[in-house]
Write a protein that holds these residues in place. Sequence first.
Motif, PDB file in Angstrom:
ATOM      1  N   HIS A   1       0.870  -1.182   0.000  1.00 49.11           N
ATOM      2  CA  HIS A   1       0.000   0.000   0.000  1.00 49.11           C
ATOM      3  C   HIS A   1       0.904   1.229   0.000  1.00 49.11           C
ATOM      4  CE1 HIS A   1      -3.385  -2.662   1.015  1.00 49.11           C
ATOM      5  NE2 HIS A   1      -2.564  -3.222   1.889  1.00 49.11           N
ATOM      6  N   THR A   2       1.150   1.799  -1.179  1.00 46.20           N
ATOM      7  CA  THR A   2       2.082   2.924  -1.286  1.00 46.20           C
ATOM      8  C   THR A   2       1.504   4.220  -0.755  1.00 46.20           C
ATOM      9  OG1 THR A   2       1.340   3.302  -3.562  1.00 46.20           O
ATOM     10  CG2 THR A   2       3.282   1.911  -3.250  1.00 46.20           C
ATOM     11  N   GLY A   3       0.207   4.337  -0.653  1.00 48.39           N
ATOM     12  CA  GLY A   3      -0.398   5.564  -0.145  1.00 48.39           C
ATOM     13  C   GLY A   3      -0.857   5.457   1.290  1.00 48.39           C
ATOM     14  N   ALA A   4      -0.281   4.531   2.045  1.00 49.15           N
ATOM     15  CA  ALA A   4      -0.707   4.323   3.424  1.00 49.15           C
ATOM     16  C   ALA A   4      -0.279   5.490   4.303  1.00 49.15           C
ATOM     17  CB  ALA A   4      -0.131   3.016   3.950  1.00 49.15           C
ATOM     18  N   LYS A   5      -0.952   5.648   5.424  1.00 49.66           N
ATOM     19  CA  LYS A   5      -0.627   6.679   6.409  1.00 49.66           C
ATOM     20  C   LYS A   5      -0.390   6.006   7.753  1.00 49.66           C
ATOM     21  CE  LYS A   5      -1.610  10.272   3.684  1.00 49.66           C
ATOM     22  NZ  LYS A   5      -0.645  11.314   3.295  1.00 49.66           N
TER      23      LYS A   5
ATOM     24  N   THR B   1       2.934   9.877   5.270  1.00 42.62           N
ATOM     25  CA  THR B   1       2.843   8.880   4.203  1.00 42.62           C
ATOM     26  C   THR B   1       3.906   7.818   4.417  1.00 42.62           C
ATOM     27  OG1 THR B   1       1.998  10.520   2.643  1.00 42.62           O
ATOM     28  CG2 THR B   1       2.933   8.505   1.722  1.00 42.62           C
ATOM     29  N   VAL B   2       3.501   6.566   4.379  1.00 48.64           N
ATOM     30  CA  VAL B   2       4.408   5.448   4.588  1.00 48.64           C
ATOM     31  C   VAL B   2       4.122   4.378   3.544  1.00 48.64           C
ATOM     32  CG1 VAL B   2       4.686   5.846   7.068  1.00 48.64           C
ATOM     33  CG2 VAL B   2       2.818   4.406   6.247  1.00 48.64           C
TER      34      VAL B   2
ATOM     35  N   GLY C   1     -11.373 -13.833   7.615  1.00 46.47           N
ATOM     36  CA  GLY C   1     -10.149 -13.242   7.075  1.00 46.47           C
ATOM     37  C   GLY C   1      -9.344 -12.549   8.161  1.00 46.47           C
ATOM     38  N   ASN C   2      -8.034 -12.655   8.093  1.00 44.89           N
ATOM     39  CA  ASN C   2      -7.134 -11.992   9.027  1.00 44.89           C
ATOM     40  C   ASN C   2      -6.172 -11.127   8.240  1.00 44.89           C
ATOM     41  OD1 ASN C   2      -7.847 -13.411  11.620  1.00 44.89           O
ATOM     42  ND2 ASN C   2      -7.334 -15.165  10.338  1.00 44.89           N
ATOM     43  N   GLN C   3      -5.869  -9.960   8.761  1.00 45.24           N
ATOM     44  CA  GLN C   3      -4.962  -9.057   8.046  1.00 45.24           C
ATOM     45  C   GLN C   3      -4.050  -8.354   9.033  1.00 45.24           C
ATOM     46  OE1 GLN C   3      -6.394  -6.849   4.660  1.00 45.24           O
ATOM     47  NE2 GLN C   3      -5.489  -4.984   5.464  1.00 45.24           N
ATOM     48  N   ASN C   4      -2.798  -8.229   8.681  1.00 47.33           N
ATOM     49  CA  ASN C   4      -1.801  -7.536   9.481  1.00 47.33           C
ATOM     50  C   ASN C   4      -1.109  -6.534   8.570  1.00 47.33           C
ATOM     51  OD1 ASN C   4      -1.709  -9.488  12.022  1.00 47.33           O
ATOM     52  ND2 ASN C   4      -1.775 -10.738  10.187  1.00 47.33           N
ATOM     53  N   GLU C   5      -0.446  -5.534   9.192  1.00 51.50           N
ATOM     54  CA  GLU C   5       0.199  -4.508   8.381  1.00 51.50           C
ATOM     55  C   GLU C   5       1.524  -4.105   9.003  1.00 51.50           C
ATOM     56  OE1 GLU C   5      -1.241  -0.800   5.684  1.00 51.50           O
ATOM     57  OE2 GLU C   5      -2.052  -0.934   7.696  1.00 51.50           O
ATOM     58  N   PHE C   6       2.498  -3.948   8.145  1.00 51.60           N
ATOM     59  CA  PHE C   6       3.838  -3.508   8.483  1.00 51.60           C
ATOM     60  C   PHE C   6       4.032  -2.158   7.825  1.00 51.60           C
ATOM     61  CE2 PHE C   6       7.928  -6.121   9.316  1.00 51.60           C
ATOM     62  CZ  PHE C   6       7.569  -6.272  10.640  1.00 51.60           C
ATOM     63  N   LEU C   7       4.507  -1.133   8.551  1.00 47.32           N
ATOM     64  CA  LEU C   7       4.668   0.198   7.985  1.00 47.32           C
ATOM     65  C   LEU C   7       6.148   0.584   7.959  1.00 47.32           C
ATOM     66  CD1 LEU C   7       1.726   2.070   9.770  1.00 47.32           C
ATOM     67  CD2 LEU C   7       1.706   0.853   7.575  1.00 47.32           C
TER      68      LEU C   7
ATOM     69  N   GLY D   1      -0.522  -0.734  12.281  1.00 45.63           N
ATOM     70  CA  GLY D   1      -1.619   0.114  11.835  1.00 45.63           C
ATOM     71  C   GLY D   1      -2.183   1.035  12.888  1.00 45.63           C
ATOM     72  N   THR D   2      -1.986   0.735  14.183  1.00 44.95           N
ATOM     73  CA  THR D   2      -2.645   1.510  15.236  1.00 44.95           C
ATOM     74  C   THR D   2      -1.732   2.508  15.923  1.00 44.95           C
ATOM     75  OG1 THR D   2      -2.163  -0.242  16.816  1.00 44.95           O
ATOM     76  CG2 THR D   2      -4.288  -0.341  15.685  1.00 44.95           C
ATOM     77  N   GLY D   3      -0.446   2.425  15.726  1.00 38.05           N
ATOM     78  CA  GLY D   3       0.470   3.335  16.396  1.00 38.05           C
ATOM     79  C   GLY D   3       1.770   3.422  15.638  1.00 38.05           C
ATOM     80  N   VAL D   4       2.590   4.383  16.017  1.00 38.14           N
ATOM     81  CA  VAL D   4       3.870   4.575  15.343  1.00 38.14           C
ATOM     82  C   VAL D   4       4.952   4.754  16.398  1.00 38.14           C
ATOM     83  CG1 VAL D   4       3.416   7.055  15.133  1.00 38.14           C
ATOM     84  CG2 VAL D   4       5.165   5.999  13.722  1.00 38.14           C
ATOM     85  N   VAL D   5       6.084   4.094  16.194  1.00 38.27           N
ATOM     86  CA  VAL D   5       7.213   4.217  17.100  1.00 38.27           C
ATOM     87  C   VAL D   5       7.936   5.532  16.801  1.00 38.27           C
ATOM     88  CG1 VAL D   5       9.383   3.205  17.863  1.00 38.27           C
ATOM     89  CG2 VAL D   5       7.466   1.710  17.240  1.00 38.27           C
ATOM     90  N   VAL D   6       7.972   6.426  17.785  1.00 40.25           N
ATOM     91  CA  VAL D   6       8.596   7.735  17.580  1.00 40.25           C
ATOM     92  C   VAL D   6       9.869   7.899  18.401  1.00 40.25           C
ATOM     93  CG1 VAL D   6       6.462   8.886  16.922  1.00 40.25           C
ATOM     94  CG2 VAL D   6       7.078   8.756  19.333  1.00 40.25           C
ATOM     95  N   GLY D   7      10.219   6.922  19.201  1.00 34.18           N
ATOM     96  CA  GLY D   7      11.445   7.004  19.982  1.00 34.18           C
ATOM     97  C   GLY D   7      11.786   5.661  20.594  1.00 34.18           C
ATOM     98  N   GLN D   8      13.069   5.313  20.552  1.00 32.36           N
ATOM     99  CA  GLN D   8      13.498   4.049  21.145  1.00 32.36           C
ATOM    100  C   GLN D   8      14.982   4.119  21.451  1.00 32.36           C
ATOM    101  OE1 GLN D   8      13.375   0.137  18.914  1.00 32.36           O
ATOM    102  NE2 GLN D   8      11.766  -0.253  20.432  1.00 32.36           N
ATOM    103  N   GLY D   9      15.378   3.454  22.525  1.00 36.71           N
ATOM    104  CA  GLY D   9      16.787   3.435  22.894  1.00 36.71           C
ATOM    105  C   GLY D   9      16.997   2.571  24.124  1.00 36.71           C
ATOM    106  N   ILE D  10      18.262   2.429  24.505  1.00 35.13           N
ATOM    107  CA  ILE D  10      18.648   1.645  25.671  1.00 35.13           C
ATOM    108  C   ILE D  10      19.025   2.607  26.796  1.00 35.13           C
ATOM    109  CG2 ILE D  10      20.200  -0.099  26.577  1.00 35.13           C
ATOM    110  CD1 ILE D  10      18.355  -1.149  24.423  1.00 35.13           C
ATOM    111  N   VAL D  11      18.432   2.394  27.975  1.00 32.10           N
ATOM    112  CA  VAL D  11      18.704   3.267  29.127  1.00 32.10           C
ATOM    113  C   VAL D  11      19.094   2.391  30.310  1.00 32.10           C
ATOM    114  CG1 VAL D  11      17.162   5.100  28.337  1.00 32.10           C
ATOM    115  CG2 VAL D  11      16.257   3.264  29.781  1.00 32.10           C
ATOM    116  N   ASP D  12      19.625   3.048  31.350  1.00 29.32           N
ATOM    117  CA  ASP D  12      20.120   2.316  32.513  1.00 29.32           C
ATOM    118  C   ASP D  12      19.067   2.137  33.601  1.00 29.32           C
ATOM    119  OD1 ASP D  12      22.677   2.068  31.436  1.00 29.32           O
ATOM    120  OD2 ASP D  12      23.313   3.994  32.250  1.00 29.32           O
TER     121      ASP D  12
END
Length: 290
Positions: free
Chosen positions: A230-234, A240-241, A255-261, A273-284
Amino acid sequence: MDEMQLLRDFAGSAGLPAHEDLARKRAELLAAAARPRHRRALWGGVTAAGLAAAVAAVVVLAPAEEAVRPVPPAPPATDPVQILYTAAAKARALPDFVPRPDQFVYTRTRLADGRENETWASVDGTHDGLVFLYGHEASLAGCRDGKRVQQESHGRTVTNRCVPHPAAPADLPTDADAMLAHLLRSTHGEGDTVHDLGNEVVELAEGYLRPAVRAALYEAVAKVPGLVVHTGAKDATGRTVVGISWGSTTEHGIGNQNEFLFDPVTFAYVGAGTGVVVGQGIVDAVRQRP
């Protein structure tokens, strides 16, 4: 007409300068040549004809038909396998980092309504983490000695049997076939439908994975039948993703459907499809942010 005779008539007779005058003038000329000149003085010595010649030389070196033109954006990829393998190559090129067992994987996700969730999950699954979920705070009890002691409200505790669930597993496969086999036999899902497989894939993708492991995950997904682009996905933030989904019909006809963005430029995974990762890292420690 004799031009040389005209010059002699105009200038008259003139003798050669004395030897000492020639030596003095030569010394002055050499001294002037050795002095540094200001950049502006160099332009002052350029005549109109010389400047025109310089411009003409530039035009000759860079004719209009060979001038650099803007590169048009590449058309969006439409082959899901190509996209996944490109994402795998990008992931494999990332710097490798091995977190310590006592550290935490920090993840911040954003929902479509603008709210954000934060999680501090134990790298080895044995340390107590924390989650801010939909505005509420809750502890994530680690699993130690086969027991998980979860703190409930009013000081109440609940103890359950458990096995550690590391946020950064150290033994995941780096080969696509081995990764696919791991996903199918995972204890976190039934493993008998594409929907269950999708749950496993999303859970891994949104956690911390070393580059070779993440690349193997994408290549394993490329082996799943029925992939659709899906080239026009959001994503959840409206960006746009490139979306990759797959579906399956179970024995009950459901029917079952999954999505990778993926980011359309960097091919980095940005969420489901329900959320977007906006930050990630390793902390102490919990509550610490990268």
